[in-house]
Design a protein around this motif. Structure first.
Motif, short mmCIF file in Angstrom:
data_model
loop_
_atom_site.label_atom_id
_atom_site.label_comp_id
_atom_site.label_asym_id
_atom_site.label_seq_id
_atom_site.Cartn_x
_atom_site.Cartn_y
_atom_site.Cartn_z
N GLY A 5 -2.77 1.35 6.03
CA GLY A 5 -3.90 1.74 5.20
C GLY A 5 -5.12 0.88 5.44
N THR A 6 -6.16 1.10 4.65
CA THR A 6 -7.42 0.37 4.80
C THR A 6 -7.67 -0.61 3.65
N GLU A 7 -6.87 -0.51 2.59
CA GLU A 7 -7.08 -1.37 1.43
C GLU A 7 -6.45 -2.75 1.65
N THR A 8 -6.97 -3.74 0.92
CA THR A 8 -6.41 -5.09 0.95
C THR A 8 -6.20 -5.58 -0.48
N LYS A 9 -5.39 -6.61 -0.62
CA LYS A 9 -5.11 -7.19 -1.94
C LYS A 9 -4.76 -8.66 -1.74
N ASN A 10 -5.02 -9.48 -2.75
CA ASN A 10 -4.65 -10.89 -2.68
C ASN A 10 -3.69 -11.21 -3.83
N VAL A 11 -2.50 -11.71 -3.47
CA VAL A 11 -1.50 -12.08 -4.46
C VAL A 11 -1.02 -13.49 -4.16
N LEU A 12 -1.10 -14.37 -5.14
CA LEU A 12 -0.65 -15.75 -5.00
C LEU A 12 -1.29 -16.46 -3.80
N GLY A 13 -2.55 -16.09 -3.53
CA GLY A 13 -3.27 -16.73 -2.45
C GLY A 13 -3.07 -16.11 -1.08
N TYR A 14 -2.26 -15.07 -0.99
CA TYR A 14 -2.01 -14.40 0.28
C TYR A 14 -2.87 -13.15 0.40
N ASP A 15 -3.52 -12.97 1.53
CA ASP A 15 -4.26 -11.75 1.82
C ASP A 15 -3.28 -10.71 2.34
N LEU A 16 -3.22 -9.57 1.66
CA LEU A 16 -2.21 -8.57 1.96
C LEU A 16 -2.83 -7.32 2.59
N LYS A 17 -2.10 -6.72 3.52
CA LYS A 17 -2.53 -5.50 4.19
C LYS A 17 -1.72 -4.32 3.65
N GLN A 18 -2.38 -3.19 3.50
CA GLN A 18 -1.76 -2.00 2.91
C GLN A 18 -0.99 -1.18 3.95
#
Length: 224
Positions: free
Chosen positions: A126-139
């Motif tokens: 996907g094209t969205e991103t998210k940050n959880v507990l300091g980690y940059d996440l890829k969809q």
């Protein structure tokens, strides 16, 4: 309606077991032993079903990790107690369930990913991103069709976490590289869409008793 929701909960658990999924064994870099906390909630576009799911409230899942071994525990007055134990090295899985109307049941299996299974899995970046507990996440968007049952899973994954297998990514073979810290699962149960959202909220490095990873079903449990 309570009986209807219990049937939905039972079907969800059985379906997740059938496709080899459990929310477990997530690890930070160099995180090889400790406790992981994840929050989960379920919703539905069906107003009646959603009202009952809202009564369940937010569920907290606790996962114990030691190397390739993991134990995930969840408990809820409506869905009962569910424990999933995994040894990623031997590919063994044990699921323990103590649910209202079902009693104490267990299921054990070898978790093996075959080429035939992978044919039923589609992974789209996907094209969205998210940050959880300091980690940059890829969809990643994952579609699974197994035994006539369909499920869509949205994973937000970091490729910075390596070393401990997760059952979610292991079933995908080499289609995904990394570990999910946030997931959204959509499935249809008894004519109603159910949406399960999961997010890791805490990772604590600490010693874990090896007895937690015993793959022998406890006394009092019968095979499902």
């Amino acid at each position: 309606m309570r009986l209807y929701i219990l049937k939905i909960m039972k079907n969800i658990l059985l379906f997740l077991l059938a496709v080899g999924i459990s929310f477990s064994a997530i690890a930070q870099e160099k995180f090889t032993e400790g406790v992981i906390t994840m929050k989960q909630n379920m919703t539905s576009p069906n107003e009646q079903v959603n009202a009952s799911l809202s009564a369940i409230g937010e569920m907290i899942t606790t996962t114990y990790v030691d190397g390739a071994k993991s134990r995930t525990e969840s408990s809820n007055p409506m869905s009962g107690d569910v424990t999933i134990i995994i040894d990623a090295e031997s590919n063994e899985l044990l699921q323990l369930m103590d649910m209202p109307g079902l009693g104490k049941k267990y299921a054990s299996q070898k978790v093996e990913v075959t080429e035939e299974m992978l044919k039923n899995i589609t992974v789209t970046e996907g094209t969205e991103t998210k940050n959880v507990l300091g980690y940059d996440l890829k969809q990643y968007i994952i579609s699974i069709n197994q035994n006539g049952a369909e499920m869509t899973m949205e994973m937000f994954i970091t490729d910075k976490i390596q070393g401990v297998k997760t059952q979610q990514t292991a079933m995908l073979g080499d289609k995904v590289n990394g570990y999910p810290l946030y997931m959204v699962i959509k499935m249809n149960q008894m004519g109603s869409e159910i949406i399960i959202k999961s997010e890791v909220t805490k990772m604590e490095a600490k010693p874990v008793d090896d007895n937690k990873f015993n793959l022998t079903p406890p006394e009092g449990y019968t095979k499902m």
